[in-house]
Design a protein around this motif. Structure first.
Motif, PDB file in Angstrom:
ATOM      1  N   GLY A  50       0.790  -1.219   0.000  1.00  4.91           N
ATOM      2  CA  GLY A  50       0.000   0.000   0.000  1.00  4.91           C
ATOM      3  C   GLY A  50       0.824   1.272   0.000  1.00  4.91           C
ATOM      4  O   GLY A  50       0.329   2.325   0.347  1.00  4.91           O
ATOM      5  N   THR A 203     -11.121   0.956  -5.869  1.00  3.75           N
ATOM      6  CA  THR A 203     -11.096  -0.086  -4.850  1.00  3.75           C
ATOM      7  C   THR A 203     -10.063  -1.124  -5.239  1.00  3.75           C
ATOM      8  O   THR A 203     -10.105  -1.648  -6.345  1.00  3.75           O
ATOM      9  CB  THR A 203     -12.468  -0.754  -4.738  1.00  3.75           C
ATOM     10  OG1 THR A 203     -13.456   0.266  -4.675  1.00  3.75           O
ATOM     11  CG2 THR A 203     -12.556  -1.613  -3.511  1.00  3.75           C
ATOM     12  N   LYS A 205      -8.674  -3.169  -2.403  1.00  2.00           N
ATOM     13  CA  LYS A 205      -8.411  -3.883  -1.159  1.00  2.00           C
ATOM     14  C   LYS A 205      -8.357  -5.392  -1.369  1.00  2.00           C
ATOM     15  O   LYS A 205      -7.511  -6.071  -0.806  1.00  2.00           O
ATOM     16  CB  LYS A 205      -9.470  -3.527  -0.119  1.00  2.00           C
ATOM     17  CG  LYS A 205     -10.878  -3.876  -0.574  1.00  2.00           C
ATOM     18  CD  LYS A 205     -11.941  -3.310   0.340  1.00  2.00           C
ATOM     19  CE  LYS A 205     -13.342  -3.569  -0.176  1.00  2.00           C
ATOM     20  NZ  LYS A 205     -13.795  -4.951  -0.194  1.00  2.00           N
ATOM     21  N   THR A 356      -9.653   2.282   0.768  1.00  2.00           N
ATOM     22  CA  THR A 356      -8.605   2.688  -0.155  1.00  2.00           C
ATOM     23  C   THR A 356      -8.737   4.194  -0.334  1.00  2.00           C
ATOM     24  O   THR A 356      -9.819   4.703  -0.625  1.00  2.00           O
ATOM     25  CB  THR A 356      -8.753   1.974  -1.506  1.00  2.00           C
ATOM     26  OG1 THR A 356     -10.127   2.006  -1.901  1.00  2.00           O
ATOM     27  CG2 THR A 356      -8.317   0.532  -1.399  1.00  2.00           C
ATOM     28  N   ARG A 364      -1.678   8.123  -0.577  1.00  3.53           N
ATOM     29  CA  ARG A 364      -2.707   7.351  -1.253  1.00  3.53           C
ATOM     30  C   ARG A 364      -2.383   5.889  -1.020  1.00  3.53           C
ATOM     31  O   ARG A 364      -1.249   5.464  -1.215  1.00  3.53           O
ATOM     32  CB  ARG A 364      -2.701   7.647  -2.753  1.00  3.53           C
ATOM     33  CG  ARG A 364      -3.172   9.030  -3.098  1.00  3.53           C
ATOM     34  CD  ARG A 364      -3.250   9.228  -4.596  1.00  3.53           C
ATOM     35  NE  ARG A 364      -1.932   9.359  -5.203  1.00  3.53           N
ATOM     36  CZ  ARG A 364      -1.716   9.166  -6.506  1.00  3.53           C
ATOM     37  NH1 ARG A 364      -2.685   8.819  -7.307  1.00  3.53           N
ATOM     38  NH2 ARG A 364      -0.494   9.306  -6.995  1.00  3.53           N
ATOM     39  N   VAL A 366      -3.856   2.057   1.171  1.00  4.61           N
ATOM     40  CA  VAL A 366      -4.902   1.303   1.831  1.00  4.61           C
ATOM     41  C   VAL A 366      -4.723   1.346   3.336  1.00  4.61           C
ATOM     42  O   VAL A 366      -3.598   1.348   3.831  1.00  4.61           O
ATOM     43  CB  VAL A 366      -4.904  -0.158   1.301  1.00  4.61           C
ATOM     44  CG1 VAL A 366      -3.579  -0.833   1.566  1.00  4.61           C
ATOM     45  CG2 VAL A 366      -6.044  -0.951   1.895  1.00  4.61           C
ATOM     46  N   ALA A 430     -14.009   2.595  -0.997  1.00  3.52           N
ATOM     47  CA  ALA A 430     -13.134   3.502  -1.728  1.00  3.52           C
ATOM     48  C   ALA A 430     -13.413   4.920  -1.250  1.00  3.52           C
ATOM     49  O   ALA A 430     -14.557   5.297  -1.070  1.00  3.52           O
ATOM     50  CB  ALA A 430     -13.393   3.397  -3.227  1.00  3.52           C
TER      51      ALA A 430
ATOM     52  N   SER C 136      -3.704   3.714  -6.215  1.00  3.70           N
ATOM     53  CA  SER C 136      -2.788   4.432  -5.325  1.00  3.70           C
ATOM     54  C   SER C 136      -1.627   5.029  -6.100  1.00  3.70           C
ATOM     55  O   SER C 136      -0.880   5.826  -5.568  1.00  3.70           O
ATOM     56  CB  SER C 136      -2.275   3.513  -4.220  1.00  3.70           C
ATOM     57  OG  SER C 136      -1.643   2.394  -4.781  1.00  3.70           O
TER      58      SER C 136
END
Lengths: 555, 364, 164
Positions: A50, A203, A205, A356, A364, A366, A430, C136
């Motif tokens: 992450g 999303t 995850k 997320t 940015r 998780v 999200a 991300s």
């Protein structure tokens, strides 16, 4: 197993691999060999943890020193200094600010980094996902052993019911009750289906769980199979998740070899097999009946319900469909008990939630936190605040189908209950954080573009309605909007909510509605003044072009 | 049996009945587009939505199984509005060519728009997206601009004809039926049975041979039995100005319902064909009462009346039977005759001619 | 299609059937494999898949129309020929709000392509895609199987130059 004195983990998510993680691993191994340390130090990989700015990431255990970003050329120096001479290489250390989650904790930055509570992502990023031994040594398959040796199927369902676990796919349906439905459904043959078609924009995850801890899902599915009386399971994974697919295949082979999957699991009479089925790019397949149609080799068009999959699912047999995150909660609940689980989160929404975080924030990635924290907490603590110069304008929760939350609602606790009361949806977890430079109309246009692209086309309201609202919104961005359009769109949206066959059409207009509720002035500026207040939209009728090539009919 | 209430009326139906069927039982007509009693229900068009007490949203009645204690409202103001919106959505990108469309007057979309008094909305896709008359099939005219994506053609081809020619392709707003792997119909194993045309609720699929020759309300429909084989399919000849311009199938046909083969549906052009024999013909030498000759034109066919022709045939048969015995005659009947006609021929051979030499082409 | 490719399709389909089986749940994986090798599923491949699935031992009956319906439904399977390299650009909101539109505009300008088009020399095909789950590191683009994250408009030319 030989005793090793140290272990090096290198991140191998797609971004790290692109940035040379594989070369780093290769150079580390070479360097270790040249210092004759290959028997003492193990090099292994971890999946996405992450982080985005410090990849590839290298973690040295047991000291838990985190380096990043590490280049292949750094490998030799790192091995020489840290593992041969025993000195931490300060130049290569990951900046403390970039660290959060368990790694941040281990590194000893308590007080600076917020507390995450990792249940679902407990192991993801901390074990080698391709090693069943590491999974087992981290309490893996313990819950399955307990279920098969100490509990009846009924007993398993009771614990899940008592824990208050709610489906994490978005709707929040009580998991235990769903299991009971399928267990009670008539039929010899039943199926467990893991919904890993995580396509909600923003999303990822489930990808982290599947890439980083694939055995967790296998363990949970076998438990589910035992509880509902199924002997076969499918993992429907979206086609874009290549690495996760590979890790699942590896994990299934290992689990079979170890007797956690296949015939006579744990020496009992219970048998269970899992197939991994890759999708081919269709958001709508996240809808459980579309997903079932897709496994059956059909176009992913949602069925009419009732009947529900709990009685008429895959191949018309009773089928349990659970999301990855939901399943990932099962083994920890069985291991630690329902009361432990209820102690996390809020009374109406127990447990943790994986979010997320995306958009104009400093971090940015998780996070996994207890249910019920607020958006303000997420932004200011976990996301390390807005980017320099950015002011929070709005957040969107739950991906494209989720709600628009204006800045003044950021103190609403994020759990199923409170969100339902506030009329917004928690969705998939999200969190898209947008600053003052975001034009709401432009954002909604992008969201609607997604729906018109992803609508399956089966039912009229969604197939045509999504296209119409998109066209209306697009006209706004081109300075061609009319006030009357807005009411037409809102009217269409409420009819889509009423008459669409599945959640896709029912939620396609959520963002538009949110825009009209919270940002009406900004929208009207696009029409009345022909101006986009943020300057994002072109407002240029010249750019107005049809999305379709029309055919001139020959006479 | 299941008890439910539709618009306040009690109704009792067997398990497995849909709400749509149950409503029919008490005389309540719920409009449908994608649903057809011959085909598997999909619940796609959503025009048949009804309010069911206890449900958050309206439900499609064509797929909703009736359940005990259900309370259904089929024509509440909110439902009527939803249906209107759905029709508007369907019309929003439908060509405005009802004036020239072949199925005008027998179009289900048109009928519902009339019933619900829906105007073609201003917003919508202007222009056509597909080529009109896009398929070279000689019998079926394809115009996807008029398609409402009900998938009845796909289901008719799959479930009734079993040819799997049509499939829905693409998705979202681009969804439309295509033959095979987006080729033409004949290449996709089409037998031109026209089932897709019969089940199409709009003018997307229509009959090519009769296109522009007459609409449903302009023709007189005459029920008849197909002459091509002995199955006994029935259909309606569409007659306009004394000419058969089209054949349409009907669910009232006891043997075949809406189903026909290519010959029954499209093999009607012989009726008004100039080559068709409408009067009996006999050899010139027979009508002149002469012997066979090889010179001149004694073999020529000449037109005559039925009495002359039948008299000639009877006399010749009689001669053969007298001179060579009944067993020198054989009778071969046709699968294109009806059972009754074949029965009569059987009687004629065995009892009039006195021979058992009778057979039927279906045995060949 | 040339004779060479035709035999390739047959062999490829056979291998895919051996791997994924003959049940309906194998249809999409088989189509995906063909798509992966050829960049798209050629028209004749639909017929070949249905032919091979329907011969000996086949428990299912599937015809090319059904397979085409599937292939055209799913975004990762293309029914039209594509360039040697396919650029998939994520057009969803998480990438959009962090500067995706500028990258998309640059891509379109640099390649002189619009969404779904292929360059005349068949080198590039440019398409948008829905979320790839790499939010991300957005904006994200995918060239064939290579993922690029945190892309800026300035990097576009550099990325494109890596491909022959």
């Amino acid at each position: 197993m030989k005793t090793k004195r140290a272990m090096i983990l290198v991140s191998n998510d797609p971004e790290s691999i692109r940035l040379g993680a594989n070369e780093v691993v290769q150079h580390l191994n070479e360097a270790l060999a040249s210092y004759d340390l290959q028997d003492e130090v193990d090099v292994s990989t971890i999946s996405d943890v992450g982080y985005s700015n410090i990849l590839p990431l290298v973690i040295v255990y047991p000291d838990t020193v985190v380096y990043g970003p590490v280049k292949a050329s750094d490998a030799r120096y790192l091995v020489e200094e840290h593992l041969y001479k025993g000195r931490v290489v300060n130049d290569l250390l990951a900046p403390p600010k970039a660290l959060t989650g368990p790694i941040g904790f281990l590194r000893g930055h308590k007080g600076y980094n917020p507390a995450e509570q990792r249940v679902v992502l407990e192991r993801a990023g901390r074990i080698d996902p391709e090693s069943i031994e590491e999974f087992i040594s981290a309490n893996g398959y313990e819950a399955l052993g307990k279920a098969l040796s100490e509990l009846t199927p009924e007993g398993v369902i009771e614990i899940i019911e008592k824990s208050g676990l709610q489906g994490r796919g978005g709707a929040g349906f009580p998991t235990g009750r769903k299991w009971r439905f399928v267990r009670g459904a008539k039929g010899e043959k039943k199926y467990v289906v893991c919904n890993a078609d995580e396509s909600e924009p923003g999303t990822f995850k489930d990808r982290l769980v599947l890439e980083g801890d694939p055995h967790l899902i296998i363990e949970a599915m076998v438990i589910a199979g035992y509880a509902i009386g199924a002997d076969e399971g499918y993992i429907y994974i979206r086609g874009e998740y290549g690495l996760a697919y590979q890790h699942l295949e590896t994990a299934i082979a290992q689990a079979k070899e170890y007797g956690f999957l296949g015939d006579n699991i744990f020496g009992t009479d219970f048998c269970f097999n899992i197939h991994v089925h890759a999708g081919a790019g269709a958001y709508v397949c996240g809808e459980e009946t579309a997903l079932i149609e897709s496994i059956e080799g059909k176009r992913g068009e949602p069925r009419s319900r009732p009947p529900y999959p709990t009685t008429n699912g895959l191949w018309d047999k009773p089928t349990l469909v659970n999301n990855v995150e939901t399943l990932a909660n099962i083994p920890p609940i069985l291991r630690n008990g329902a009361d432990w689980y209820k102690s996390l989160g809020t009374p109406s929404s127990p447990g943790t939630k994986v979010y997320t975080i995306m958009g104009n924030v400093n971090f940015r990635g998780v996070i996994e936190v207890p249910m019920g924290i607020t958006l303000r907490e997420v932004i200011n603590i976990y996301a390390k605040g807005m980017k320099p110069g950015s002011i929070l304008k709005l957040a969107q929760t739950g991906g494209s189908s989720g709600s628009i939350i204006p800045a003044d609602l950021q103190d609403t606790p994020m759990d199923f209950e409170s969100f339902r009361k506030a009329g917004v949806s928690l969705g998939s977890g999200a969190l898209l954080i947008c600053d003052q430079h975001t034009c709401i109309v432009d954002l909604v246009k992008v969201l609607l573009q997604f729906f018109r692209f992803e609508s399956c086309g089966k039912c009229t309201p969604c197939r045509v309605g999504a296209q119409r609202i998109y066209e209306i919104t697009k006209r706004l961005t081109q300075g061609q909007g009319e006030i009357a359009d807005l009411d037409i769109a809102l009217d269409l949206i409420s009819e889509m909510e009423r008459t669409s066959n599945c959640g896709l059409g029912q939620t396609a207009g959520t963002a538009f509605r949110g825009m009209m509720t919270h940002f009406r002035e900004e929208v009207e500026a696009h029409i009345l003044n022909r101006v986009c207040p943020t300057g994002v939209c072109s407002m240029d009728p010249e750019t107005a072009q049809s999305d379709y090539i029309f055919i001139t009919q020959e006479k | 049996m299941i008890n439910l209430k539709i618009n306040g009326k009690e109704v009792q139906v067997p398990e497995g009945t849909t709400v749509l069927q149950a409503a029919g039982q008490v005389g309540v007509t719920i409009p449908t587009l994608c649903n057809h009693p011959d085909l598997h229900a999909t619940g796609g068009c959503r025009i048949c939505v009804v309010d069911v007490k206890g449900w958050r949203t309206p439900m499609a009645s064509c797929t909703l199984p009736a359940s005990e204690g259900m309370e259904v409202e089929t024509h509440s103001p909110a439902i009527l509005k939803s249906r209107k919106t759905i029709l508007e959505l369907l019309l929003a990108n439908h060509p405005r060519d009802c004036l020239t469309c072949d199925v005008g007057g027998s179009c289900e979309l048109q009928d519902l728009s009339y019933e619900y008094q829906v105007q073609v909305p201003e917003w919508g896709t202007k222009g056509t997206r597909y080529i009109a008359d896009s398929d070279p099939n000689p019998f079926v005219r394809v115009d996807m601009n008029r398609c409402i994506q009900c998938t009845r053609c796909v289901r008719a081809c799959t479930e009734i004809q079993g040819r799997f020619v049509w499939t829905m392709a693409e998705r979202g707003f681009d969804t439309h039926p295509v033959p095979g792997a987006d080729t033409d119909m004949l290449d996709a194993r089409c037998e031109s049975c026209g089932a897709c045309v019969a089940y199409c609720p709009t003018g997307a699929l229509s009959d090519k041979m009769s296109y522009g020759q007459g609409r449903t309300h302009q023709v007189k429909k005459v029920m008849t039995t197909c002459t091509f084989c002995g199955v006994g399919c029935q259909f309606e000849l569409n007659v306009k100005d004394g000419r058969v311009i089209r054949v349409t199938s009907t669910e009232e046909a006891p043997v075949n319902g809406n189903h026909l083969c290519v010959k029954g549906r499209y093999g009607y052009d012989f009726i008004h064909h100039p080559d068709r024999l409408v009067k009996p013909k006999v050899r010139r030498y027979l009508i002149e009462g002469k012997k066979k000759k090889t010179k001149g034109k004694p073999w020529e066919w000449v037109e005559t009346d039925w009495d002359t022709a039948l008299d000639l045939a009877a006399r010749k048969l009689h001669d053969v039977r007298t001179n060579f015995g009944a067993d020198s005659i054989g009778v071969l009947t046709s699968a294109k005759c009806t059972n009754e006609e074949n029965y009569v021929m059987n009687k004629f051979a065995r009892q009039v001619l006195g021979t058992n030499n009778i057979d039927h082409c279906a045995r060949l | 299609m040339s004779a060479l490719i035709e035999s390739d399709v047959a062999a490829l389909v056979q291998a895919a059937i051996e791997k994924h089986g003959r049940n309906p749940d194998a249809f999409i994986p088989i189509l995906s494999e063909v798509n992966h090798v050829f960049g798209h599923v050629p028209g004749d491949a639909f017929r070949e898949i249905s032919r091979q699935l329907n011969i000996e031992g086949g428990r299912v009956n599937v015809v090319e129309s059904q397979l085409y319906g599937l292939a055209s439904f799913y975004d990762m399977i293309s029914t039209k020929p594509r360039g040697r390299h396919v650029i998939k650009f994520c057009e969803n909101a998480p990438c959009h709000v962090v500067g995706g539109k500028a990258v998309w505009d640059t891509l379109q300008e640099t390649l002189n392509l619009k969404n779904g088009e292929t360059t005349p020399d068949s080198k590039w095909t440019l398409v948008t895609t829905s979320c790839l789950g790499l939010c991300s590191v957005g904006p994200v683009l995918l060239v064939d199987d290579d993922m690029y994250g945190n892309v800026t408009p300035e990097q576009v030319t550099d990325i494109l130059e890596r491909y022959e």
